[in-house]
Design an enzyme around this catalytic site. Structure first.
Site, PDB file in Angstrom:
ATOM      1  N   ILE A   1       0.851  -0.994  -0.076  1.00 18.59           N
ATOM      2  CA  ILE A   1       0.070  -0.175  -0.113  1.00 18.59           C
ATOM      3  C   ILE A   1       1.056   1.197   0.108  1.00 18.59           C
ATOM      4  CG2 ILE A   1      -1.608   1.224   1.324  1.00 18.59           C
ATOM      5  CD1 ILE A   1      -2.810  -1.260   2.371  1.00 18.59           C
TER       6      ILE A   1
ATOM      7  N   GLN B   1       2.521   1.945  -3.487  1.00 22.85           N
ATOM      8  CA  GLN B   1       1.701   2.397  -4.296  1.00 22.85           C
ATOM      9  C   GLN B   1       1.015   3.908  -3.972  1.00 22.85           C
ATOM     10  OE1 GLN B   1      -0.051   1.901  -7.330  1.00 22.85           O
ATOM     11  NE2 GLN B   1      -1.582   3.237  -6.785  1.00 22.85           N
ATOM     12  N   GLU B   2       1.376   4.333  -2.627  1.00 24.08           N
ATOM     13  CA  GLU B   2       0.861   5.487  -2.186  1.00 24.08           C
ATOM     14  C   GLU B   2       1.961   6.551  -2.483  1.00 24.08           C
ATOM     15  OE1 GLU B   2      -2.066   6.948  -1.480  1.00 24.08           O
ATOM     16  OE2 GLU B   2      -3.295   5.286  -0.792  1.00 24.08           O
ATOM     17  N   SER B   3       3.182   6.187  -2.175  1.00 28.19           N
ATOM     18  CA  SER B   3       4.161   7.166  -2.102  1.00 28.19           C
ATOM     19  C   SER B   3       5.483   6.745  -2.659  1.00 28.19           C
ATOM     20  CB  SER B   3       4.399   7.511  -0.588  1.00 28.19           C
ATOM     21  OG  SER B   3       5.079   6.360   0.230  1.00 28.19           O
TER      22      SER B   3
ATOM     23  N   TYR C   1      -5.851   1.105  -8.672  1.00 23.70           N
ATOM     24  CA  TYR C   1      -5.050   1.195  -7.264  1.00 23.70           C
ATOM     25  C   TYR C   1      -5.137  -0.154  -6.655  1.00 23.70           C
ATOM     26  CZ  TYR C   1      -4.614   2.566  -2.359  1.00 23.70           C
ATOM     27  OH  TYR C   1      -4.178   2.910  -1.089  1.00 23.70           O
TER      28      TYR C   1
END
Length: 252
Positions: free
Chosen positions: A87, A90-92, A217
């Site tokens: 996660i 994917q986010e940062s 996502y």
């Protein structure tokens, strides 16, 4: 892509072969085959060669400094730490200073409102961000109806993490109206993009949503999770990660 087949010993007795034909005919008709393909391969189309190479570089250079935090947060909330790490990537891309144009920031890309709800005071602090993101995911999972089983339950929670629980529920209602299963990710992921179309979002409780984004996502996170599971089971990677952590500590 691979062409796979079942093979049977050559024999005058075709009873086993005939049963296999019936079996595959049944799972095609009841969509169990489609569900199996989605479960194991439905997310593999998004991550291309270059993305895989970039991920591998970040795996060596970025992950070691945060891995223990992912493990601690995952232990606290009973997750696989690699899910949290996927996660975060994917986010940062495991960049604690990451900031989006909309103002979300940190390793887990929390909004200001979400951070306040989670008692996160500094979103760029790795420990606060990771533990906050883990708690937020736990909250998402609790909101998913108990009848929805894994792995769909986790995919729904991830979609909710991205787009919000309200929009996810709207998509599930659309799925039901289309005569499909609102408790299966394979069906709901086809309905989410419909929330960009006026004929659907005008009737939805929570209105318009960028429904294509949570689909990408979730698929990306599933791909990163697969890669993490593979790399972290590789002894050579584990040894190099340990050496990287020792090197970082010595530099500090």
């Amino acid at each position: 892509n691979r062409r796979l087949a079942w093979a049977f010993k050559k024999s005058d007795d075709l009873s086993l072969y005939n049963e296999a034909v019936i079996f595959f005919d049944n799972i095609k008709k009841n969509q169990n085959l489609e569900q199996l393909i989605e479960r194991h391969y439905g997310h593999t189309r998004n991550i291309k060669y270059v993305g895989n190479c970039t991920f591998r570089l970040h795996l060596q250079s970025h992950l070691p400094q945060y891995q223990q935090l992912f493990q601690d947060a995952a232990d606290k909330h009973e997750f696989d730490w690699r899910l949290l790490a996927a996660i975060s990537y994917q986010e940062s891309h495991w960049d604690k200073e990451a900031v989006s144009p909309t103002g979300v920031k940190g390793l887990m890309m929390l909004t200001q409102a979400t951070a306040e709800q989670l008692n996160v005071t500094d979103r760029t602090n790795p420990q606060e961000s990771i533990f906050g993101g883990a708690l937020y995911l736990k909250q998402r999972l609790k909101k998913i109806p108990a009848r929805i089983l894994e792995p769909d339950r986790t995919w729904f929670a991830l979609a909710s993490y991205n787009i919000g629980f309200g929009h996810l529920e709207d998509a599930r209602i659309v799925t039901q109206k289309l005569g499909k299963n609102p408790d299966k990710w394979i069906d709901v992921k086809q309905s989410l993009p419909l929330l960009t179309k006026q004929e659907w979002f005008s009737k939805a409780k929570h209105g318009y949503a960028r429904g294509k984004e949570p689909v990408i996502y979730v698929d990306n996170i599933r791909s990163y999770l697969d890669l993490l599971l593979w790399y972290t089971s590789n002894k050579q990677f584990q040894e190099s990660s340990t050496m990287s952590t020792i090197s970082d500590q010595n530099n500090i």
